[in-house]
Design a protein around this motif. Structure first.
Motif, PDB file in Angstrom:
ATOM      1  N   SER A  76       0.837  -1.189   0.000  1.00 33.45           N
ATOM      2  CA  SER A  76       0.000   0.000   0.000  1.00 33.45           C
ATOM      3  C   SER A  76       0.877   1.247   0.000  1.00 33.45           C
ATOM      4  O   SER A  76       2.057   1.200   0.366  1.00 33.45           O
ATOM      5  N   GLU A  77       0.283   2.355  -0.390  1.00 28.77           N
ATOM      6  CA  GLU A  77       1.043   3.598  -0.451  1.00 28.77           C
ATOM      7  C   GLU A  77       1.611   3.982   0.911  1.00 28.77           C
ATOM      8  O   GLU A  77       2.741   4.461   1.015  1.00 28.77           O
ATOM      9  N   GLN A  78       0.831   3.760   1.970  1.00 29.87           N
ATOM     10  CA  GLN A  78       1.329   4.068   3.306  1.00 29.87           C
ATOM     11  C   GLN A  78       2.512   3.172   3.661  1.00 29.87           C
ATOM     12  O   GLN A  78       3.504   3.634   4.253  1.00 29.87           O
ATOM     13  N   GLU A  79       2.435   1.901   3.311  1.00 33.11           N
ATOM     14  CA  GLU A  79       3.545   0.993   3.573  1.00 33.11           C
ATOM     15  C   GLU A  79       4.794   1.416   2.814  1.00 33.11           C
ATOM     16  O   GLU A  79       5.920   1.300   3.320  1.00 33.11           O
ATOM     17  N   VAL A  80       4.596   1.895   1.585  1.00 35.20           N
ATOM     18  CA  VAL A  80       5.734   2.335   0.783  1.00 35.20           C
ATOM     19  C   VAL A  80       6.409   3.530   1.442  1.00 35.20           C
ATOM     20  O   VAL A  80       7.642   3.569   1.595  1.00 35.20           O
ATOM     21  N   VAL A  81       5.624   4.513   1.837  1.00 31.12           N
ATOM     22  CA  VAL A  81       6.191   5.692   2.499  1.00 31.12           C
ATOM     23  C   VAL A  81       6.882   5.289   3.798  1.00 31.12           C
ATOM     24  O   VAL A  81       7.975   5.785   4.121  1.00 31.12           O
ATOM     25  N   ASP A  82       6.290   4.387   4.537  1.00 31.61           N
ATOM     26  CA  ASP A  82       6.915   3.906   5.775  1.00 31.61           C
ATOM     27  C   ASP A  82       8.254   3.230   5.477  1.00 31.61           C
ATOM     28  O   ASP A  82       9.211   3.352   6.262  1.00 31.61           O
ATOM     29  N   LEU A  83       8.328   2.522   4.346  1.00 32.16           N
ATOM     30  CA  LEU A  83       9.570   1.843   3.974  1.00 32.16           C
ATOM     31  C   LEU A  83      10.650   2.866   3.622  1.00 32.16           C
ATOM     32  O   LEU A  83      11.823   2.685   3.979  1.00 32.16           O
ATOM     33  N   TYR A  84      10.271   3.932   2.926  1.00 31.41           N
ATOM     34  CA  TYR A  84      11.219   5.022   2.675  1.00 31.41           C
ATOM     35  C   TYR A  84      11.733   5.567   4.001  1.00 31.41           C
ATOM     36  O   TYR A  84      12.945   5.741   4.195  1.00 31.41           O
ATOM     37  N   THR A  85      10.823   5.844   4.899  1.00 31.04           N
ATOM     38  CA  THR A  85      11.196   6.452   6.176  1.00 31.04           C
ATOM     39  C   THR A  85      12.099   5.537   6.992  1.00 31.04           C
ATOM     40  O   THR A  85      13.127   5.971   7.526  1.00 31.04           O
ATOM     41  N   SER A  86      11.739   4.264   7.068  1.00 37.24           N
ATOM     42  CA  SER A  86      12.511   3.336   7.894  1.00 37.24           C
ATOM     43  C   SER A  86      13.897   3.080   7.325  1.00 37.24           C
ATOM     44  O   SER A  86      14.812   2.701   8.059  1.00 37.24           O
ATOM     45  N   ASN A  87      14.068   3.301   6.027  1.00 41.83           N
ATOM     46  CA  ASN A  87      15.376   3.114   5.399  1.00 41.83           C
ATOM     47  C   ASN A  87      16.151   4.423   5.248  1.00 41.83           C
ATOM     48  O   ASN A  87      17.225   4.439   4.652  1.00 41.83           O
ATOM     49  N   GLY A  88      15.588   5.501   5.774  1.00 42.62           N
ATOM     50  CA  GLY A  88      16.297   6.762   5.725  1.00 42.62           C
ATOM     51  C   GLY A  88      16.400   7.362   4.338  1.00 42.62           C
ATOM     52  O   GLY A  88      17.331   8.124   4.053  1.00 42.62           O
ATOM     53  N   ILE A  89      15.454   7.031   3.467  1.00 44.90           N
ATOM     54  CA  ILE A  89      15.452   7.578   2.108  1.00 44.90           C
ATOM     55  C   ILE A  89      14.723   8.912   2.142  1.00 44.90           C
ATOM     56  O   ILE A  89      13.521   8.970   2.376  1.00 44.90           O
ATOM     57  N   GLY A  90      15.441   9.979   1.880  1.00 47.44           N
ATOM     58  CA  GLY A  90      14.895  11.313   2.081  1.00 47.44           C
ATOM     59  C   GLY A  90      14.316  11.975   0.848  1.00 47.44           C
ATOM     60  O   GLY A  90      13.804  13.100   0.938  1.00 47.44           O
ATOM     61  N   LYS A  91      14.377  11.300  -0.303  1.00 47.72           N
ATOM     62  CA  LYS A  91      13.842  11.873  -1.538  1.00 47.72           C
ATOM     63  C   LYS A  91      13.099  10.788  -2.310  1.00 47.72           C
ATOM     64  O   LYS A  91      13.545   9.643  -2.379  1.00 47.72           O
ATOM     65  N   MET A  92      11.971  11.169  -2.914  1.00 48.62           N
ATOM     66  CA  MET A  92      11.145  10.245  -3.697  1.00 48.62           C
ATOM     67  C   MET A  92      10.762  10.898  -5.014  1.00 48.62           C
ATOM     68  O   MET A  92      10.545  12.108  -5.075  1.00 48.62           O
ATOM     69  N   ARG A  93      10.679  10.092  -6.056  1.00 51.78           N
ATOM     70  CA  ARG A  93      10.088  10.543  -7.315  1.00 51.78           C
ATOM     71  C   ARG A  93       8.872   9.683  -7.618  1.00 51.78           C
ATOM     72  O   ARG A  93       8.952   8.454  -7.546  1.00 51.78           O
ATOM     73  N   ILE A  94       7.734  10.335  -7.917  1.00 49.89           N
ATOM     74  CA  ILE A  94       6.562   9.615  -8.410  1.00 49.89           C
ATOM     75  C   ILE A  94       6.183  10.184  -9.768  1.00 49.89           C
ATOM     76  O   ILE A  94       6.495  11.333 -10.082  1.00 49.89           O
ATOM     77  N   TYR A  95       5.513   9.379 -10.576  1.00 45.59           N
ATOM     78  CA  TYR A  95       5.306   9.719 -11.984  1.00 45.59           C
ATOM     79  C   TYR A  95       3.912  10.252 -12.279  1.00 45.59           C
ATOM     80  O   TYR A  95       3.628  10.645 -13.414  1.00 45.59           O
ATOM     81  N   ASP A  96       3.068  10.264 -11.279  1.00 41.78           N
ATOM     82  CA  ASP A  96       1.732  10.834 -11.419  1.00 41.78           C
ATOM     83  C   ASP A  96       1.271  11.247 -10.031  1.00 41.78           C
ATOM     84  O   ASP A  96       1.812  10.776  -9.029  1.00 41.78           O
TER      85      ASP A  96
END
Length: 347
Positions: free
Chosen positions: A49-69
């Motif tokens: 889910s989108e929330q799980e994806v964002v949580d995965l970014y956060t838990s891995n310390g990924i500070g930048k995201m690109r989405i295509y839409d």
């Protein structure tokens, strides 16, 4: 990736790459810094889910995201996080957004409604639009319209408006100091570069050394594509190049400079290596590429040494509905079950 439907689509790019220049196990830890982000593609039917994806970014310390839409669930999940975002305007929407009223509606719905809770960094108006594409005529008007709406909303100081291009726009790339856009691309990209220069925005560029290598592995050495060459491969005046990534990026810089963009920065909006699907697409090679890229970006390029290269790894997940090439389903840093293919540290 818009993408690369087959290697044949890269033939023009390959010619440029060919002139440019003639391992690490799955357990290797990849370390990086603030210059690194990760693209969040979604062409799959088995992703978290989108929330799980964002949580995965956060838990891995990924500070930048690109989405295509402007996926509304992703934007909602990003509220209150410190993740900086590249928000894409899909190519299919460019004609609409090229009208002022539609651009206003788009920005109000997808940016204003989420600001300042979502940290927008760039709006990427189109991805890899070619000069011959029907959508090409709408890119700059759409960029201008979105920029004007952001100015009216007093948000132009918080984010920049750009577009994402690929290396097929380069007509000359060797030596990197002579890089220039092709005659067919120049009339398309020059006004865009001038707009970026006038608004202080960077150009977004997708750079893949992988495609160059698999197109002619007998000419392009794998070490040059993977950052593992032990010495200079391409000599350009007083500057030596040890890897294809730097050579390509500096060719882009030279091309941008020749059309009036001397002060325009370049953000690498995609770069990656697949872990399956071709002979060179292995976990070891992908791990080597990502590790070396992340280690390299803070060093800059020979043309701009010491200047960190803002770079977005492609991609967060394997996408099982990409294609037609099998490799396009294996660019993920994570499997859809959220298990990492490689140990990656971003902080």
């Amino acid at each position: 990736m818009d993408f690369r439907s087959a290697v044949s689509n890269k033939s023009f790019m390959v010619v440029a790459y060919l002139i440019l220049g003639v391992f690490i196990s799955c357990s290797h830890t990849i370390t990086g810094a603030g210059a690194i982000g990760v693209c969040n593609g979604g062409i799959a039917d088995n992703l978290p889910s989108e929330q799980e994806v964002v949580d995965l970014y956060t838990s891995n310390g990924i500070g930048k995201m690109r989405i295509y839409d402007p996926n509304q669930a992703t934007l909602q999940a990003l509220r209150g996080t410190n993740i900086e975002l590249i928000l894409g305007v899909p190519n299919a929407d460019l004609q609409s957004v090229a009208t002022a009223s539609a651009a206003n509606d788009w920005v109000q719905k997808n940016v204003v409604a989420f600001s300042p809770d979502v940290k927008f960094r760039y709006v990427a108006v189109g991805n890899e639009v070619k000069p011959t594409d029907e959508a090409a005529q709408f890119v700059l008007p759409a960029m201008m319209n979105i920029y004007n709406v952001l100015v009216s909303a007093k948000l132009d100081g918080q984010m920049k408006v750009s577009t994402s291009v690929d290396t097929t726009l380069l007509g000359i790339s060797y030596p990197p100091s002579a890089g220039s856009f092709s005659a067919g691309a120049s009339s398309y990209i020059t006004p865009i570069i001038n707009f970026l220069a006038s608004t202080g925005a960077p150009l977004l560029a997708n750079i893949y050394t992988y495609f160059a290598y698999i197109s002619d592995p007998n000419t392009i050495d794998l070490s040059y594509a993977l950052f593992t060459a032990q010495g200079t491969v391409v000599q350009d005046g007083a500057i030596g190049y040890q890897n294809l990534f730097d050579a390509t990026l500096d060719a882009f810089y030279s091309a941008v400079e020749t059309v009036g963009g001397a002060n325009v920065e370049i953000v690498v909006s995609e770069s990656g290596w697949p872990s399956a699907g071709e002979t060179a697409a292995t976990v070891d090679n992908a791990s080597t590429y990502y590790k070396n890229l992340v280690d390299h970006v803070n060093k800059g390029t020979p043309k701009r040494p010491g200047k960190p290269i803002e770079t977005y790894l492609f991609a967060m997940f394997d996408e099982n509905q990409k294609g037609p090439a099998e490799t396009e389903r294996h660019f993920g840093l994570f499997s859809p079950n959220k298990q990492p293919k490689y140990k990656i540290g971003f902080s």
